[in-house]
Design a protein around this motif. Structure first.
Motif, short mmCIF file in Angstrom:
data_model
loop_
_atom_site.label_atom_id
_atom_site.label_comp_id
_atom_site.label_asym_id
_atom_site.label_seq_id
_atom_site.Cartn_x
_atom_site.Cartn_y
_atom_site.Cartn_z
N ALA A 1 -2.70 -0.72 -3.93
CA ALA A 1 -2.90 -0.19 -2.22
C ALA A 1 -3.93 0.54 -2.63
N PRO A 2 -4.54 1.39 -1.29
CA PRO A 2 -3.93 0.23 -0.08
C PRO A 2 -4.32 -0.87 0.14
N PHE A 3 -3.90 -1.52 0.85
CA PHE A 3 -4.06 -3.26 1.00
C PHE A 3 -4.68 -3.05 3.17
N ILE A 4 -5.59 -3.82 3.15
CA ILE A 4 -6.57 -3.64 4.71
C ILE A 4 -5.82 -4.82 4.61
N SER A 5 -4.82 -4.82 6.88
CA SER A 5 -4.64 -6.31 7.46
C SER A 5 -5.79 -7.17 7.77
N THR A 6 -4.87 -7.96 7.29
CA THR A 6 -6.51 -9.54 7.26
C THR A 6 -5.56 -10.38 9.35
N LYS B 1 -12.54 7.69 0.21
CA LYS B 1 -12.51 8.80 0.61
C LYS B 1 -11.36 9.13 0.48
N PHE B 2 -10.18 8.21 1.26
CA PHE B 2 -8.73 7.98 0.99
C PHE B 2 -7.79 8.60 0.09
N HIS B 3 -7.20 9.36 0.12
CA HIS B 3 -5.72 9.09 -1.14
C HIS B 3 -4.50 8.86 -0.24
N GLY B 4 -3.80 7.78 -1.06
CA GLY B 4 -2.42 8.40 -0.60
C GLY B 4 -1.67 7.11 0.12
N LEU B 5 -3.02 6.12 0.50
CA LEU B 5 -2.43 5.48 1.80
C LEU B 5 -1.77 3.94 0.95
N LYS B 6 -1.51 3.52 1.87
CA LYS B 6 -0.62 2.16 1.70
C LYS B 6 -1.29 0.73 1.92
N PHE B 7 -1.64 1.18 3.42
CA PHE B 7 -1.86 0.20 4.06
C PHE B 7 -2.50 0.67 5.48
N VAL B 8 -3.84 0.29 5.96
CA VAL B 8 -4.60 -0.35 6.89
C VAL B 8 -4.97 -0.75 7.35
#
Length: 457
Positions: free
Chosen positions: A133-138, A285-292
């Motif tokens: 992660a993080p994963f980007i929506s498709t 620049k982002f930390h701790g995200l699971k999903f975008v």
């Protein structure tokens, strides 16, 4: 299959050569040359932004006609969840679904129902691959296409699952074959779309070899027809809806993320904002995200250029509509045998690369920097390119000249005029005047004047 099929095209007759479109294109895919706009299909990602900003409606979206329904023995409508938010005072989704049957479709299956299935599959996939992660929506084809051509390092972060519309099409076709016994080619699957990007997805899908969708209709074309058929008494409506709050919420920015039941997400709408987020993601620049979750249209799919309602009003309508609905009505356990994963992977397409090799590209980049410094830096667009740097790139690529800049051209003409005046002055003072040379210089000056007038026009 052509990798660069586009559903946003130019109507040359309507185009007046104004430069509004080049200023708003997020990938700088448009140039104005010889008084007409020109779209580079390799750079275009079908975001539809030019459709909104062209004052002469010279940019048009290509989609299928409602009359295509007659070409199939059995047809199934796939309404996008954003369709429901186009109507005033809609309290029951079944009113819209029954109206689709009345207008000529044999069956319907909601994309919002498939969205609930994809939400479950996405949650499971992210939990299984949490270290990646993080994963980007498709779900938004425009975002996937931008990543394919501009952000190659982010391709591994794309969530490799089919979008809801594709899952809906697979379910709809399977059900239709079981119900009718018809061959697959006799069954027409029609998606009712809010944007041209999904039209392109059907023609040239990413992540799969071939889409199960046959035709794509625009919400703005179906909307007035549906209004004529939305006259059912609620007591006589067929109960067709199979989706709840999560599925219908996908039409709004942040709706997909909400369906994942996680707080560690980022949801962004609007193509320019999405580009900034992608750039920051690439720079880690982002930390701790699971999903975008990124939506090319403002407000999400409710802001698609093929809709009819204001996206902010549509967002409010959508939230009001699903307020009393159950959280979810479709679950993976009820649809066994579906494969939600991509069958192929997205590959980087270096359409913006300058040279054939790294060394050549590096040298061309140096030339671009030099040319950019020489240009006025006004970004006026008079040359037909959106910025001075874009013009410098066009010059290095061999698609333009420095004299396409009106300021550089005037400077060039001024220098030539001074040289010609000096030559004529010398000739006039000369004892032996060369009449042929004098005539040639005068003709050249007239030609030069004509070129200036054409340039200014």
């Amino acid at each position: 299959m052509n990798k660069f099929i586009n559903s946003v095209q130019l109507d040359k007759k309507a185009c007046t050569g104004c430069i509004n479109c080049i200023k708003y294109c997020p990938t700088q895919a448009i140039r104005v040359q010889n008084g007409k706009a020109k779209i580079n299909p390799k750079f275009c990602v079908d975001c539809g932004r030019c459709l909104r900003y062209c004052p002469h409606h010279a940019k048009v979206a290509i989609y299928d006609s409602v009359d295509e329904i007659k070409k199939y023995k059995y047809t199934v409508a796939l309404p996008a969840p954003s369709l429901y938010s186009q109507f005033n005072n809609l309290k029951n989704i079944d009113i819209v679904l029954n109206a689709l049957l009345s207008m000529g479709f044999d069956d319907v299956f909601e994309v919002s129902a498939a969205a609930e299935l994809v939400s479950e599959a996405s949650h499971a996939y992210i939990q299984e691959h949490i270290d990646e992660a993080p994963f980007i929506s498709t779900a938004c084809p425009t975002i996937v296409r931008i990543i394919r051509v501009k952000f190659p390092t982010l391709i591994p972060r794309l969530l490799p699952l089919k979008p809801p519309v594709e899952v809906a099409a697979e379910i709809a076709r399977k059900r239709a074959i079981e119900k009718t016994g018809l061959n697959s080619e006799d069954i027409g699957i029609f998606f009712i779309s809010p944007c041209p990007s999904k039209v392109t997805y059907v023609k040239s899908p990413l992540g799969i070899e071939k889409s199960e969708i046959d035709k794509v209709l625009a919400i703005k074309e179906v909307y007035p027809i549906l209004l004529e058929h939305m006259t059912h008494d609620e007591s006589t409506l067929k109960p067709l809806s199979e989706s709840g709050r999560i599925g219908i919420g996908w039409s709004n920015a942040g709706g997909e993320s909400s369906g994942l039941l996680t707080d560690n997400y980022l949801a962004c709408d609007g193509i320019m904002s999405a580009l900034r987020v992608l750039s920051d993601l690439e720079d880690e620049k982002f930390h701790g995200l699971k999903f975008v979750e990124l939506n090319a249209c403002n407000g999400g799919c409710v802001g698609g250029p093929l809709t009819v309602e204001n996206p902010y009003i549509a967002t409010a309508k959508s939230k009001k509509l699903h307020r009393n609905l159950p959280v979810s009505r479709s679950h993976i356990k009820d649809f066994e045998g579906l494969d939600y994963h991509w069958s192929t992977y997205v590959e980087y397409e270096p359409v913006f690369r300058l040279g054939k090799s790294f060394r050549e590209s590096f040298e061309m980049m140096g030339l671009i920097e030099e040319l950019t410094e020489q240009l006025p830096g006004l970004d006026c667009g008079s040359c037909g390119a959106p910025t001075c740097r874009a013009l410098a790139e066009d010059i290095v690529r061999g698609n333009a000249t420095k004299n396409d800049c009106i300021y550089s051209f005037h400077e060039y003409i001024g220098t030539l005029s001074k040289d010609i005046s000096s030559m004529m002055s010398s000739l006039e003072k000369s004892v032996d005047k060369d009449e042929d040379t004098m005539r040639m210089l005068k003709d050249y000056i007239l030609k030069l004047t004509s070129e200036i007038e054409k340039k200014e026009q």
